[in-house]
Motif scaffolding. Structure first.
Motif, PDB file in Angstrom:
ATOM      1  N   GLY A   3      -1.166 -52.617  78.258  1.00 10.41           N
ATOM      2  CA  GLY A   3      -0.712 -52.531  79.638  1.00 10.41           C
ATOM      3  C   GLY A   3      -1.173 -53.678  80.512  1.00 10.41           C
ATOM      4  O   GLY A   3      -0.848 -53.723  81.706  1.00 10.41           O
ATOM      5  N   HIS A   4      -1.936 -54.626  79.939  1.00  8.65           N
ATOM      6  CA  HIS A   4      -2.410 -55.784  80.722  1.00  8.65           C
ATOM      7  C   HIS A   4      -1.238 -56.625  81.217  1.00  8.65           C
ATOM      8  O   HIS A   4      -0.339 -56.974  80.461  1.00  8.65           O
ATOM      9  N   VAL A   5      -1.245 -56.915  82.509  1.00  6.37           N
ATOM     10  CA  VAL A   5      -0.281 -57.847  83.082  1.00  6.37           C
ATOM     11  C   VAL A   5      -0.876 -59.251  82.978  1.00  6.37           C
ATOM     12  O   VAL A   5      -1.982 -59.499  83.462  1.00  6.37           O
ATOM     13  N   ILE A   6      -0.163 -60.146  82.335  1.00  4.92           N
ATOM     14  CA  ILE A   6      -0.643 -61.526  82.184  1.00  4.92           C
ATOM     15  C   ILE A   6      -0.700 -62.160  83.573  1.00  4.92           C
ATOM     16  O   ILE A   6       0.302 -62.214  84.285  1.00  4.92           O
ATOM     17  N   LEU A   7      -1.876 -62.636  83.970  1.00  7.23           N
ATOM     18  CA  LEU A   7      -2.099 -63.120  85.330  1.00  7.23           C
ATOM     19  C   LEU A   7      -2.583 -64.565  85.358  1.00  7.23           C
ATOM     20  O   LEU A   7      -3.402 -64.974  84.524  1.00  7.23           O
ATOM     21  N   GLY A   8      -2.087 -65.312  86.333  1.00  2.68           N
ATOM     22  CA  GLY A   8      -2.553 -66.674  86.552  1.00  2.68           C
ATOM     23  C   GLY A   8      -2.351 -67.057  88.001  1.00  2.68           C
ATOM     24  O   GLY A   8      -1.534 -66.457  88.706  1.00  2.68           O
ATOM     25  N   GLY A   9      -3.109 -68.044  88.455  1.00  7.05           N
ATOM     26  CA  GLY A   9      -2.993 -68.495  89.845  1.00  7.05           C
ATOM     27  C   GLY A   9      -3.404 -69.941  89.977  1.00  7.05           C
ATOM     28  O   GLY A   9      -3.535 -70.657  88.978  1.00  7.05           O
ATOM     29  N   LEU A  10      -3.662 -70.357  91.210  1.00 11.09           N
ATOM     30  CA  LEU A  10      -4.019 -71.752  91.441  1.00 11.09           C
ATOM     31  C   LEU A  10      -4.893 -71.880  92.683  1.00 11.09           C
ATOM     32  O   LEU A  10      -4.610 -71.287  93.710  1.00 11.09           O
ATOM     33  N   ASP A  11      -5.952 -72.601  92.545  1.00 14.08           N
ATOM     34  CA  ASP A  11      -6.940 -73.025  93.550  1.00 14.08           C
ATOM     35  C   ASP A  11      -8.283 -73.238  92.873  1.00 14.08           C
ATOM     36  O   ASP A  11      -8.887 -74.285  92.984  1.00 14.08           O
ATOM     37  N   GLY A  12      -8.758 -72.178  92.188  1.00 12.52           N
ATOM     38  CA  GLY A  12     -10.055 -72.292  91.523  1.00 12.52           C
ATOM     39  C   GLY A  12     -11.190 -71.698  92.322  1.00 12.52           C
ATOM     40  O   GLY A  12     -12.319 -72.192  92.266  1.00 12.52           O
ATOM     41  N   ASP A  13     -10.923 -70.610  93.067  1.00 10.35           N
ATOM     42  CA  ASP A  13     -11.977 -70.056  93.918  1.00 10.35           C
ATOM     43  C   ASP A  13     -12.905 -69.125  93.145  1.00 10.35           C
ATOM     44  O   ASP A  13     -12.734 -68.879  91.952  1.00 10.35           O
TER      45      ASP A  13
ATOM     46  N   SER B 194      -4.484 -54.425  94.430  1.00 11.44           N
ATOM     47  CA  SER B 194      -4.177 -53.197  95.176  1.00 11.44           C
ATOM     48  C   SER B 194      -2.805 -52.644  94.811  1.00 11.44           C
ATOM     49  O   SER B 194      -2.572 -51.436  94.902  1.00 11.44           O
ATOM     50  N   VAL B 195      -1.898 -53.518  94.385  1.00  9.43           N
ATOM     51  CA  VAL B 195      -0.562 -53.073  93.986  1.00  9.43           C
ATOM     52  C   VAL B 195      -0.546 -52.626  92.525  1.00  9.43           C
ATOM     53  O   VAL B 195       0.056 -51.596  92.184  1.00  9.43           O
ATOM     54  N   LEU B 196      -1.225 -53.371  91.657  1.00 11.67           N
ATOM     55  CA  LEU B 196      -1.181 -53.062  90.228  1.00 11.67           C
ATOM     56  C   LEU B 196      -2.020 -51.848  89.840  1.00 11.67           C
ATOM     57  O   LEU B 196      -1.643 -51.083  88.945  1.00 11.67           O
ATOM     58  N   SER B 197      -3.153 -51.674  90.497  1.00 13.62           N
ATOM     59  CA  SER B 197      -4.070 -50.590  90.108  1.00 13.62           C
ATOM     60  C   SER B 197      -3.430 -49.205  90.134  1.00 13.62           C
ATOM     61  O   SER B 197      -3.539 -48.452  89.150  1.00 13.62           O
ATOM     62  N   PRO B 198      -2.744 -48.813  91.213  1.00 14.65           N
ATOM     63  CA  PRO B 198      -2.143 -47.473  91.224  1.00 14.65           C
ATOM     64  C   PRO B 198      -1.063 -47.280  90.158  1.00 14.65           C
ATOM     65  O   PRO B 198      -0.737 -46.147  89.799  1.00 14.65           O
ATOM     66  N   LEU B 199      -0.543 -48.402  89.672  1.00 15.03           N
ATOM     67  CA  LEU B 199       0.501 -48.331  88.644  1.00 15.03           C
ATOM     68  C   LEU B 199      -0.074 -48.340  87.237  1.00 15.03           C
ATOM     69  O   LEU B 199       0.666 -48.312  86.253  1.00 15.03           O
ATOM     70  N   GLY B 200      -1.404 -48.390  87.149  1.00 14.06           N
ATOM     71  CA  GLY B 200      -2.054 -48.439  85.843  1.00 14.06           C
ATOM     72  C   GLY B 200      -1.888 -49.772  85.149  1.00 14.06           C
ATOM     73  O   GLY B 200      -1.997 -49.866  83.919  1.00 14.06           O
ATOM     74  N   LYS B 201      -1.646 -50.839  85.949  1.00 16.91           N
ATOM     75  CA  LYS B 201      -1.388 -52.159  85.379  1.00 16.91           C
ATOM     76  C   LYS B 201      -2.530 -53.148  85.613  1.00 16.91           C
ATOM     77  O   LYS B 201      -2.391 -54.330  85.297  1.00 16.91           O
ATOM     78  N   TRP B 202      -3.624 -52.701  86.187  1.00 16.67           N
ATOM     79  CA  TRP B 202      -4.768 -53.596  86.384  1.00 16.67           C
ATOM     80  C   TRP B 202      -5.680 -53.440  85.173  1.00 16.67           C
ATOM     81  O   TRP B 202      -6.624 -52.663  85.153  1.00 16.67           O
ATOM     82  N   LYS B 203      -5.374 -54.196  84.112  1.00 11.43           N
ATOM     83  CA  LYS B 203      -6.074 -54.076  82.833  1.00 11.43           C
ATOM     84  C   LYS B 203      -6.574 -55.446  82.391  1.00 11.43           C
ATOM     85  O   LYS B 203      -6.016 -56.486  82.768  1.00 11.43           O
ATOM     86  N   VAL B 204      -7.621 -55.447  81.559  1.00  7.29           N
ATOM     87  CA  VAL B 204      -8.170 -56.708  81.073  1.00  7.29           C
ATOM     88  C   VAL B 204      -7.304 -57.245  79.937  1.00  7.29           C
ATOM     89  O   VAL B 204      -6.550 -56.503  79.296  1.00  7.29           O
ATOM     90  N   SER B 205      -7.423 -58.528  79.698  1.00  9.59           N
ATOM     91  CA  SER B 205      -6.658 -59.186  78.633  1.00  9.59           C
ATOM     92  C   SER B 205      -6.954 -58.521  77.291  1.00  9.59           C
ATOM     93  O   SER B 205      -8.107 -58.254  76.951  1.00  9.59           O
ATOM     94  N   GLY B 206      -5.905 -58.243  76.555  1.00  8.44           N
ATOM     95  CA  GLY B 206      -6.053 -57.598  75.258  1.00  8.44           C
ATOM     96  C   GLY B 206      -5.927 -56.090  75.318  1.00  8.44           C
ATOM     97  O   GLY B 206      -5.710 -55.441  74.299  1.00  8.44           O
ATOM     98  N   GLU B 207      -6.049 -55.539  76.511  1.00  7.68           N
ATOM     99  CA  GLU B 207      -5.918 -54.091  76.683  1.00  7.68           C
ATOM    100  C   GLU B 207      -4.446 -53.737  76.837  1.00  7.68           C
ATOM    101  O   GLU B 207      -3.672 -54.471  77.460  1.00  7.68           O
TER     102      GLU B 207
END
Length: 364
Positions: free
Chosen positions: A280-290, A265-278
């Motif tokens: 403007g893609h923001v490198i994303l990672g997290g933890l849990d495995g849901d 919701s924060v990245l999308s309006p900034l044009g930063k919600w992009k897939v890997s390789g595209e």
């Protein structure tokens, strides 16, 4: 998959009831049922191995502090169903993220002469308080997935290697960042969304992040830390503020996968919600495995996810408690470590079915 979903949906529907406080402080005993074999089909992908009748005639208290994330809800379903298949009378309590209420409910378990306790602590300090109460009452106790602040009490602690898993996850993200810098020649601006630091898991995940980032000053600017307190609203507001102040953020690690909707919701309006390789893609990672993280990796919005082996932890919680009860140990002291692993876009094809979130469906 439909069978798995029906069972998980039931767990989430019950969650909505207990989260509203309608159950109050009273336990809800389950039926004292026993099934043949240790891997009954009920629960589908959430099923864990238990010996039928291994807890027959025993009363087990199961206290959980919240069910708002997929991890907690799935863990609750797996443990509750397995205890029932083992033949136990199960006293279930939801403390609704209230440490004082959790202690009161544990004391209620003692009054009802529980033979054993499995609980999900509110935080490290309250975990110590609950363990102390169980030790005083001579009732064996298991802390599931969240460790106590220290080892002053005696308990079976089943927990993921949060620091190690976070480190693995971020290390892969660093390799992606290295490729990006090679192409652009520009340092990246990293950001970490930090959990509630009263929780040992949050502390370890933060430490794992910085372990992986160490020695890469040539690749990254100084990391921005965003406080979330494990709260979705707080996470979104603070991330929004951080992105407004630092719009060039292009590397984000979230200490829990449940915060991806807030990130989007924060990245999308900034044009930063992009897939890997595209671009403007923001490198994303997290933890849990849901499940959400699994879906976002399949669509390549997320680069890497640290996986806690939920079913391993649930099974160990029950098997270790059962062994202690049978041995007459009232204050067993043991740590069971779930090594976990990092699911990445590089190993997705071969490892995705090892992630619990990839074999369940989320609530609609």
């Amino acid at each position: 998959m439909n069978k798995i979903w029906r069972v998980l949906t039931t767990g989430f529907c019950l969650t909505l009831v207990t989260a509203c406080g309608s159950v109050g402080g009273n336990a809800t005993p389950s039926s004292n049922a026993t099934s043949a074999g240790g891997s009954a089909s009920a629960g589908g992908g959430l099923n864990i191995n238990v010996e039928a009748g291994s807890l027959a005639g025993k009363t087990i208290c199961f206290n959980f502090q919240a069910l708002e994330t997929e991890f907690w809800a799935a863990g609750k379903t797996a443990i509750s169903e397995a205890l029932t298949r083992a033949g136990a009378k199960v006293l279930e309590f939801n403390s609704n993220e209230d440490a004082n209420r959790q202690l009161e409910q544990i004391q209620d378990c003692v009054t009802q002469k529980a033979d054993g306790i499995i609980f999900i602590p509110q935080d490290g300090a309250s975990a110590n308080t609950v363990i102390s109460a169980a030790n005083t009452a001579n009732v064996p106790v298991v802390a599931f997935n969240r460790p106590p602040a220290d080892e002053s009490g005696k308990a079976i602690v089943v927990v993921a290697d949060n620091r190690g898993v976070a480190k693995q996850t971020v290390e892969y993200m660093v390799t992606v960042a290295q490729k990006q810098m090679a192409a652009t020649g520009k340092k990246l601006q990293p950001l970490i969304m930090v959990g509630d630091l009263a929780d040992v898991n949050a502390v370890d995940r933060r430490s794992g992040y910085f372990d992986a980032m160490a020695g890469h000053d040539d690749l990254f600017q100084k990391s921005i830390e965003v406080e979330t307190k494990w709260d979705a609203t707080t996470a979104q507001q603070n991330l929004q503020s951080a992105m407004q102040a630092n719009p060039k953020v292009d590397f984000v690690f979230t200490s829990s996968d449940f915060m991806y909707p807030q990130i989007q919701s924060v990245l999308s309006p900034l044009g930063k919600w992009k897939v890997s390789g595209e671009d403007g893609h923001v490198i994303l990672g997290g933890l849990d495995g849901d499940n959400r993280a699994c879906g976002l990796m399949k669509t390549k919005y997320v680069d890497s996810t640290g996986v806690q082996d939920l079913l391993f932890e649930a099974e160990k919680s029950i098997s270790e408690l059962t062994a202690a009860i049978k041995a007459g140990e009232t204050a067993p002291s043991k740590k069971v470590l779930d090594p976990g692993f990092a699911l990445t876009l590089a190993n997705m094809d071969t490892k995705q079915n090892d992630m619990w979130g990839c074999v369940i469906e989320p609530p609609k």
